[in-house]
Design a protein around this motif. Sequence first.
Motif, short mmCIF file in Angstrom:
data_model
loop_
_atom_site.label_atom_id
_atom_site.label_comp_id
_atom_site.label_asym_id
_atom_site.label_seq_id
_atom_site.Cartn_x
_atom_site.Cartn_y
_atom_site.Cartn_z
N VAL A 115 -7.83 3.95 1.44
CA VAL A 115 -8.63 3.00 1.28
C VAL A 115 -10.14 3.44 1.09
CG1 VAL A 115 -8.65 1.77 3.21
CG2 VAL A 115 -9.28 0.73 1.45
N LYS A 116 -10.65 3.82 2.24
CA LYS A 116 -12.39 4.59 2.62
C LYS A 116 -12.54 5.63 1.49
CE LYS A 116 -15.47 6.29 6.10
NZ LYS A 116 -15.56 6.49 7.21
N GLU A 117 -11.59 6.55 1.00
CA GLU A 117 -11.77 7.27 0.19
C GLU A 117 -11.81 6.56 -1.54
OE1 GLU A 117 -9.23 11.42 1.87
OE2 GLU A 117 -8.17 9.62 1.13
N VAL A 118 -10.65 6.09 -1.55
CA VAL A 118 -11.01 5.11 -3.02
C VAL A 118 -12.64 4.38 -3.22
CG1 VAL A 118 -9.75 3.60 -4.34
CG2 VAL A 118 -8.90 5.18 -3.19
N GLY B 259 -17.22 3.61 -5.08
CA GLY B 259 -19.03 3.25 -4.68
C GLY B 259 -18.59 1.37 -5.06
N ILE B 260 -17.27 0.79 -4.76
CA ILE B 260 -16.79 -0.76 -4.32
C ILE B 260 -17.09 -0.32 -2.56
CG2 ILE B 260 -16.17 -1.46 -6.30
CD1 ILE B 260 -13.82 -1.03 -5.14
N SER B 261 -16.54 -1.66 -1.97
CA SER B 261 -16.32 -1.91 -0.88
C SER B 261 -14.99 -1.43 -0.71
CB SER B 261 -16.58 -2.91 0.02
OG SER B 261 -16.37 -4.35 -0.61
N LEU C 169 -7.63 0.26 -11.46
CA LEU C 169 -8.22 -0.25 -10.93
C LEU C 169 -9.69 0.10 -11.81
CD1 LEU C 169 -10.52 -0.74 -9.02
CD2 LEU C 169 -10.50 1.16 -7.81
N GLN C 170 -9.43 1.44 -12.80
CA GLN C 170 -10.60 1.27 -13.59
C GLN C 170 -10.63 -0.07 -14.75
OE1 GLN C 170 -9.94 4.33 -16.72
NE2 GLN C 170 -12.01 5.25 -16.33
N GLN C 171 -9.98 0.12 -14.63
CA GLN C 171 -9.56 -1.69 -15.82
C GLN C 171 -9.99 -2.63 -14.90
OE1 GLN C 171 -7.80 -1.83 -18.92
NE2 GLN C 171 -7.92 -0.03 -19.32
N ILE C 172 -9.33 -3.18 -13.42
CA ILE C 172 -10.62 -3.88 -13.45
C ILE C 172 -11.83 -3.94 -13.82
CG2 ILE C 172 -10.63 -4.81 -10.70
CD1 ILE C 172 -7.19 -4.13 -10.14
N LEU C 173 -12.35 -2.78 -12.81
CA LEU C 173 -13.36 -3.34 -12.79
C LEU C 173 -14.50 -2.96 -13.96
CD1 LEU C 173 -14.24 -0.44 -10.38
CD2 LEU C 173 -14.30 -2.66 -9.98
N PHE C 174 -14.05 -2.13 -15.69
CA PHE C 174 -14.36 -2.41 -16.79
C PHE C 174 -13.95 -3.96 -16.98
CE2 PHE C 174 -13.28 1.66 -17.97
CZ PHE C 174 -14.55 2.26 -18.96
N PHE C 175 -13.74 -4.67 -16.88
CA PHE C 175 -13.15 -5.85 -17.03
C PHE C 175 -14.26 -6.95 -16.29
CE2 PHE C 175 -8.39 -5.94 -18.30
CZ PHE C 175 -8.58 -6.09 -20.42
N ARG C 176 -14.24 -6.63 -14.99
CA ARG C 176 -15.70 -6.85 -14.34
C ARG C 176 -16.79 -6.92 -15.08
NH1 ARG C 176 -15.49 -11.10 -11.42
NH2 ARG C 176 -16.56 -10.68 -9.25
#
Length: 246
Positions: free
Chosen positions: A3-6, A11-13, A47-54
Amino acid sequence: MKVKEVAELVGISVRTLHHYDAIGLLKPEQTTESGYRIYSEKNLETLQQILFFRKLGFPLKKIKDIINSPSFDREEALQVQRNMLLEERARLDNMIATIDKTIHHTKGAIQMSDKEKFAGFDFSHNPYEQEARERWGDKVVDESNAKIDKMSKDEQKVLGEEFDDIYQDLAAIRHKSPDSDEAQAAIKVWYDYLNKIGSYSLDAFKGLGQMYVDDERFTKNIDKYGEGLTVFMRDAMAVYADRNKK
Protein backbone atom coordinates in the motif's frame (compact mmCIF):
# COMPACT_ATOMS: atom_id res chain seq x y z
CA MET A 1 3.00 -3.67 -4.57
CA LYS A 2 2.36 -2.79 -0.93
CA VAL A 3 0.00 0.00 0.00
CA LYS A 4 2.80 2.47 0.79
CA GLU A 5 4.45 1.80 -2.57
CA VAL A 6 1.18 2.39 -4.39
CA ALA A 7 0.58 5.61 -2.46
CA GLU A 8 4.04 6.91 -3.37
CA LEU A 9 3.67 5.88 -7.03
CA VAL A 10 0.28 7.53 -7.46
CA GLY A 11 0.71 10.52 -5.18
CA ILE A 12 -2.20 9.85 -2.84
CA SER A 13 -2.23 9.01 0.84
CA VAL A 14 -2.16 5.56 2.40
CA ARG A 15 -5.26 6.66 4.31
CA THR A 16 -7.12 7.20 1.01
CA LEU A 17 -6.27 3.68 -0.17
CA HIS A 18 -7.41 2.27 3.17
CA HIS A 19 -10.69 4.16 2.76
CA TYR A 20 -11.19 2.82 -0.77
CA ASP A 21 -10.67 -0.68 0.61
CA ALA A 22 -13.06 -0.13 3.53
CA ILE A 23 -15.93 1.02 1.28
CA GLY A 24 -15.34 -1.76 -1.25
CA LEU A 25 -14.22 0.57 -4.02
CA LEU A 26 -10.71 -0.88 -4.44
CA LYS A 27 -9.96 -4.17 -2.75
CA PRO A 28 -6.29 -5.24 -2.89
CA GLU A 29 -5.57 -8.49 -4.71
CA GLN A 30 -4.57 -10.08 -1.43
CA THR A 31 -3.89 -9.36 2.23
CA THR A 32 -1.03 -11.23 3.85
CA GLU A 33 -1.27 -13.01 7.20
CA SER A 34 0.57 -10.07 8.75
CA GLY A 35 -2.08 -7.68 7.41
CA TYR A 36 -0.17 -6.16 4.48
CA ARG A 37 -2.29 -5.18 1.50
CA ILE A 38 -0.84 -6.36 -1.83
CA TYR A 39 -1.98 -4.60 -5.01
CA SER A 40 -1.84 -6.21 -8.45
CA GLU A 41 -1.46 -4.67 -11.91
CA LYS A 42 -5.24 -4.98 -12.32
CA ASN A 43 -5.72 -3.09 -9.05
CA LEU A 44 -3.56 -0.28 -10.43
CA GLU A 45 -5.65 -0.13 -13.61
CA THR A 46 -8.80 0.14 -11.51
CA LEU A 47 -7.20 2.83 -9.35
CA GLN A 48 -6.37 4.81 -12.47
CA GLN A 49 -10.03 4.64 -13.49
CA ILE A 50 -11.14 5.77 -10.03
CA LEU A 51 -8.80 8.75 -10.04
CA PHE A 52 -9.89 9.82 -13.54
CA PHE A 53 -13.51 9.80 -12.37
CA ARG A 54 -12.57 11.66 -9.18
CA LYS A 55 -10.76 14.31 -11.22
CA LEU A 56 -13.96 14.76 -13.22
CA GLY A 57 -15.94 15.33 -10.04
CA PHE A 58 -17.72 12.00 -9.65
CA PRO A 59 -18.64 11.03 -6.06
CA LEU A 60 -17.14 7.78 -4.75
CA LYS A 61 -20.53 6.05 -4.52
CA LYS A 62 -21.19 6.75 -8.19
CA ILE A 63 -17.71 5.54 -9.19
CA LYS A 64 -18.27 2.31 -7.27
CA ASP A 65 -21.57 1.74 -9.08
CA ILE A 66 -19.93 2.39 -12.46
CA ILE A 67 -16.87 0.18 -12.14
CA ASN A 68 -18.81 -2.66 -10.51
CA SER A 69 -21.46 -2.68 -13.20
CA PRO A 70 -21.47 -5.89 -15.32
CA SER A 71 -21.58 -3.68 -18.44
CA PHE A 72 -18.51 -1.66 -17.44
CA ASP A 73 -15.94 -1.51 -20.23
CA ARG A 74 -12.57 -0.02 -19.35
CA GLU A 75 -11.69 1.10 -22.87
CA GLU A 76 -15.08 2.72 -23.34
CA ALA A 77 -14.75 4.46 -19.96
CA LEU A 78 -11.34 5.82 -20.93
CA GLN A 79 -12.78 7.26 -24.14
CA VAL A 80 -15.65 8.91 -22.25
CA GLN A 81 -13.21 10.32 -19.69
CA ARG A 82 -11.00 11.63 -22.48
CA ASN A 83 -13.92 13.43 -24.12
CA MET A 84 -14.96 14.97 -20.82
CA LEU A 85 -11.42 16.17 -20.14
CA LEU A 86 -11.18 17.66 -23.65
CA GLU A 87 -14.38 19.60 -22.97
CA GLU A 88 -12.97 20.81 -19.67
CA ARG A 89 -9.68 21.79 -21.33
CA ALA A 90 -11.53 23.77 -24.00
CA ARG A 91 -13.49 25.60 -21.30
CA LEU A 92 -10.33 26.37 -19.33
CA ASP A 93 -8.47 27.50 -22.47
CA ASN A 94 -11.34 29.85 -23.21
CA MET A 95 -11.21 31.32 -19.70
CA ILE A 96 -7.40 31.66 -19.83
CA ALA A 97 -7.75 33.55 -23.11
CA THR A 98 -10.29 35.84 -21.43
CA ILE A 99 -7.85 36.49 -18.57
CA ASP A 100 -5.02 37.27 -21.01
CA LYS A 101 -7.24 39.69 -22.93
CA THR A 102 -8.35 41.30 -19.68
CA ILE A 103 -4.72 41.85 -18.64
CA HIS A 104 -3.99 43.57 -21.97
CA HIS A 105 -7.23 45.53 -21.65
CA THR A 106 -6.25 46.68 -18.14
CA LYS A 107 -2.90 47.89 -19.50
CA GLY A 108 -4.66 49.77 -22.27
CA ALA A 109 -3.15 47.64 -25.03
CA ILE A 110 -6.54 46.49 -26.36
CA GLN A 111 -10.23 47.21 -25.91
CA MET A 112 -12.65 44.47 -24.81
CA SER A 113 -16.38 44.44 -25.38
CA ASP A 114 -18.64 43.58 -22.46
CA LYS A 115 -19.42 40.27 -24.15
CA GLU A 116 -15.71 39.40 -24.46
CA LYS A 117 -15.17 40.04 -20.74
CA PHE A 118 -17.38 37.08 -19.89
CA ALA A 119 -16.25 34.62 -22.55
CA GLY A 120 -15.73 31.18 -21.04
CA PHE A 121 -18.13 31.59 -18.14
CA ASP A 122 -20.90 29.02 -18.24
CA PHE A 123 -23.38 29.03 -15.38
CA SER A 124 -25.86 26.86 -17.23
CA HIS A 125 -23.93 23.67 -16.43
CA ASN A 126 -24.01 22.29 -12.92
CA PRO A 127 -21.37 19.57 -12.33
CA TYR A 128 -23.07 18.59 -9.08
CA GLU A 129 -26.54 18.05 -10.56
CA GLN A 130 -26.45 14.25 -10.31
CA GLU A 131 -25.39 14.41 -6.68
CA ALA A 132 -28.18 16.87 -5.95
CA ARG A 133 -30.65 14.44 -7.51
CA GLU A 134 -29.35 11.62 -5.35
CA ARG A 135 -29.57 13.66 -2.16
CA TRP A 136 -32.83 15.57 -2.61
CA GLY A 137 -34.64 13.81 -5.45
CA ASP A 138 -35.39 14.75 -9.03
CA LYS A 139 -38.18 17.21 -8.28
CA VAL A 140 -36.09 19.99 -6.73
CA VAL A 141 -33.42 19.69 -9.44
CA ASP A 142 -35.94 19.60 -12.30
CA GLU A 143 -37.73 22.65 -10.89
CA SER A 144 -34.43 24.49 -10.66
CA ASN A 145 -33.42 23.57 -14.22
CA ALA A 146 -36.85 24.53 -15.56
CA LYS A 147 -36.58 27.99 -14.00
CA ILE A 148 -33.10 28.53 -15.42
CA ASP A 149 -34.08 27.25 -18.88
CA LYS A 150 -36.87 29.83 -19.04
CA MET A 151 -34.36 32.63 -18.47
CA SER A 152 -32.68 34.48 -21.30
CA LYS A 153 -28.88 34.33 -21.67
CA ASP A 154 -28.67 37.80 -20.15
CA GLU A 155 -30.78 36.74 -17.18
CA GLN A 156 -28.61 33.67 -16.68
CA LYS A 157 -25.52 35.86 -16.78
CA VAL A 158 -27.01 38.17 -14.15
CA LEU A 159 -27.81 35.10 -12.04
CA GLY A 160 -24.18 34.00 -12.26
CA GLU A 161 -22.93 37.44 -11.29
CA GLU A 162 -25.34 37.52 -8.35
CA PHE A 163 -23.97 34.14 -7.22
CA ASP A 164 -20.44 35.52 -7.28
CA ASP A 165 -21.46 38.67 -5.38
CA ILE A 166 -23.15 36.65 -2.64
CA TYR A 167 -20.07 34.51 -2.10
CA GLN A 168 -17.78 37.53 -2.00
CA ASP A 169 -20.05 39.21 0.57
CA LEU A 170 -20.07 36.06 2.71
CA ALA A 171 -16.30 35.72 2.42
CA ALA A 172 -15.88 39.28 3.69
CA ILE A 173 -17.62 38.42 6.99
CA ARG A 174 -16.50 34.81 7.39
CA HIS A 175 -14.48 35.66 10.52
CA LYS A 176 -17.61 36.85 12.34
CA SER A 177 -19.81 34.60 14.44
CA PRO A 178 -22.19 32.54 12.24
CA ASP A 179 -25.11 33.46 14.53
CA SER A 180 -24.44 37.20 14.37
CA ASP A 181 -27.08 39.44 12.85
CA GLU A 182 -24.75 40.33 9.99
CA ALA A 183 -24.00 36.69 9.19
CA GLN A 184 -27.65 35.70 9.36
CA ALA A 185 -28.69 38.56 7.10
CA ALA A 186 -26.06 37.52 4.53
CA ILE A 187 -26.95 33.82 4.66
CA LYS A 188 -30.63 34.71 4.18
CA VAL A 189 -29.62 36.27 0.86
CA TRP A 190 -28.10 32.90 -0.10
CA TYR A 191 -31.24 31.04 0.99
CA ASP A 192 -33.43 33.41 -1.04
CA TYR A 193 -31.12 33.03 -4.04
CA LEU A 194 -31.37 29.22 -3.95
CA ASN A 195 -35.15 29.41 -3.76
CA LYS A 196 -35.17 31.76 -6.71
CA ILE A 197 -33.90 28.91 -8.88
CA GLY A 198 -35.22 25.94 -6.90
CA SER A 199 -37.32 24.95 -3.92
CA TYR A 200 -35.23 24.30 -0.81
CA SER A 201 -36.80 23.50 2.51
CA LEU A 202 -35.00 24.65 5.65
CA ASP A 203 -33.88 21.05 6.28
CA ALA A 204 -32.50 20.76 2.74
CA PHE A 205 -30.74 24.11 3.19
CA LYS A 206 -29.11 22.88 6.39
CA GLY A 207 -28.15 19.59 4.73
CA LEU A 208 -26.64 21.46 1.81
CA GLY A 209 -24.40 23.40 4.18
CA GLN A 210 -23.16 20.15 5.73
CA MET A 211 -22.46 18.73 2.28
CA TYR A 212 -20.25 21.74 1.52
CA VAL A 213 -17.95 20.55 4.32
CA ASP A 214 -18.26 16.81 3.71
CA ASP A 215 -17.51 16.98 -0.01
CA GLU A 216 -13.97 18.16 -0.76
CA ARG A 217 -15.02 19.43 -4.19
CA PHE A 218 -17.42 21.91 -2.65
CA THR A 219 -14.91 22.88 0.04
CA LYS A 220 -12.20 23.51 -2.54
CA ASN A 221 -14.41 25.68 -4.75
CA ILE A 222 -16.06 27.65 -1.94
CA ASP A 223 -12.81 28.30 -0.08
CA LYS A 224 -11.42 29.93 -3.23
CA TYR A 225 -13.40 32.96 -2.08
CA GLY A 226 -11.67 32.85 1.30
CA GLU A 227 -10.19 30.16 3.51
CA GLY A 228 -12.70 28.97 6.07
CA LEU A 229 -15.74 30.18 4.14
CA THR A 230 -17.13 26.64 3.76
CA VAL A 231 -17.28 26.00 7.51
CA PHE A 232 -18.67 29.50 8.15
CA MET A 233 -21.46 28.93 5.61
CA ARG A 234 -22.26 25.49 7.04
CA ASP A 235 -22.62 26.91 10.54
CA ALA A 236 -24.55 30.00 9.43
CA MET A 237 -26.93 27.88 7.31
CA ALA A 238 -27.57 25.56 10.27
CA VAL A 239 -28.34 28.49 12.57
CA TYR A 240 -30.65 30.05 9.97
CA ALA A 241 -32.54 26.78 9.42
CA ASP A 242 -32.96 26.05 13.13
CA ARG A 243 -34.09 29.59 13.97
CA ASN A 244 -36.64 29.81 11.19
CA LYS A 245 -38.21 26.42 11.90
CA LYS A 246 -39.38 27.69 15.29
